[in-house]
Design a protein around this motif. Sequence first.
Motif, PDB file in Angstrom:
ATOM      1  N   ARG A 176      35.614  76.573 -19.675  1.00 11.94           N
ATOM      2  CA  ARG A 176      34.645  76.815 -20.694  1.00 11.94           C
ATOM      3  C   ARG A 176      34.457  74.839 -20.909  1.00 11.94           C
ATOM      4  N   ASP A 177      35.321  74.506 -20.055  1.00 11.24           N
ATOM      5  CA  ASP A 177      35.008  72.925 -20.070  1.00 11.24           C
ATOM      6  C   ASP A 177      33.737  72.861 -18.975  1.00 11.24           C
ATOM      7  N   GLN A 178      32.955  71.753 -19.583  1.00  9.32           N
ATOM      8  CA  GLN A 178      31.987  71.742 -19.178  1.00  9.32           C
ATOM      9  C   GLN A 178      32.249  71.042 -17.518  1.00  9.32           C
ATOM     10  N   GLU A 230      30.653  70.782 -12.948  1.00  9.03           N
ATOM     11  CA  GLU A 230      30.536  69.269 -12.092  1.00  9.03           C
ATOM     12  C   GLU A 230      31.813  69.725 -10.866  1.00  9.03           C
ATOM     13  N   ALA A 254      32.378  81.331 -14.777  1.00 11.35           N
ATOM     14  CA  ALA A 254      32.266  80.257 -14.809  1.00 11.35           C
ATOM     15  C   ALA A 254      32.787  79.373 -13.436  1.00 11.35           C
TER      16      ALA A 254
END
Length: 419
Positions: free
Chosen positions: A285-287, A291, A324
């Motif tokens: 869930r980390d943006q 990246e 994700a």
Amino acid sequence: MNVKRIVARTSREAMRQLRDALGPDAVILSNRAVDGGVEVLAMPAEDIAAMAPPAVDEPVVSLSHRAAMRETPPETEPEPEVTIKRRLIERVAVPTEDSAQLAQSVISEIKSMQARLESQLADLAWRDLPGRDPAGASIMRDMLAAGFSATLAREMLETLPKGDAEQAQAWMRNTLMKRLNVMQSETDMLDGGGVFALMGPTGAGKTTTTAKLAARFVVRHGADKLALLTTDSYRIGGHEQLRIYGKILGVTVHAVRDAADLRLALSELRNKHTVLIDTVGMSQRDQAVAEQVEMLCQAGKQIKRLLLLNATSHGDTLNEVVQAYQARGLDGCILSKVDEAASLGPALDCAIRHELNVHYLATGQRVPEDLHLANRQYLIHRAFKTRTLSSPWQLDDSELAFAMSGIQSIQRESAVALG
């Protein structure tokens, strides 16, 4: 109260049917997308008008009095009479706060009744399944108990051929084995070479698995043809663990911080047969996951991305992980912590539904012994063998209907909320 339900293929067709049934002044209560088209709930304007608060009573005026009033001079003539019909139309066209609340209450009650009816129909359908289709019921029960998703179980049920329960079980396992993609031989990976990045959440076992793959390669091709990279500069001593493994294997370990570092390192290591990249672990869930994926895609060289799936995780968690990390595509996956998992169903379900090619199974901490080539027959057999009647999650036939109808209700509500 006359509530009309219309289902049509298009909104235009639904509006045409609505005008034919209730007239041009019909009031639409709700509309939503359904399988095969749209559903519209509406009421006649008269019924809506009947719900409006009663108008303030006006004095009754006789016909003779009206005639006399017509003879009254213009400056003393009362304001024109408003008919009851026009007053009701005005009240519907410009509803008061009370009538708007009443209409909203009616709409909410209709939606609640519709949800209860759909839930009851689904419950009856699933409750009748064991008697109507014993083979299908046994497949549904066993797949849910083994940790497979209701979505995959329903897909299997839709294509289940006629037969008894024993034939259905054999068909189910064979079908799951056919749908499960596995790497047939590691020759292409170890001999073909290239750049491989191991990705996944924190604690999935990326560093240990990287070391296991490195050891397999060194045994096959020698340490001088292999290089190890790590992007894990966040954890205290995060890259030290890989350096220790590299020292034991005689392989150089390089640390990179960003896309520029990665491009430079890969350029310097272009003569190496194989490069393994141990990426930093982070929550799905980390943006920063996007990246990280973008950094690998901008490395100036094709990097094959392998996702570590922790076999001990819940199915919903694994589903989030895949969603994700597969934004730019995945070249396969590795099931880790297989030795710790009570059931392999959730991990296999995720690999099947997302069509991931399972390369290896990681079963422990030993390097390189605890890394095995994926085997379809073993995985499907193991998934159902570990199911025990003592499990708190085991369903019996009487509970299957409640579970399935409840799952469908939740999915319908989610679809409505997203739609």
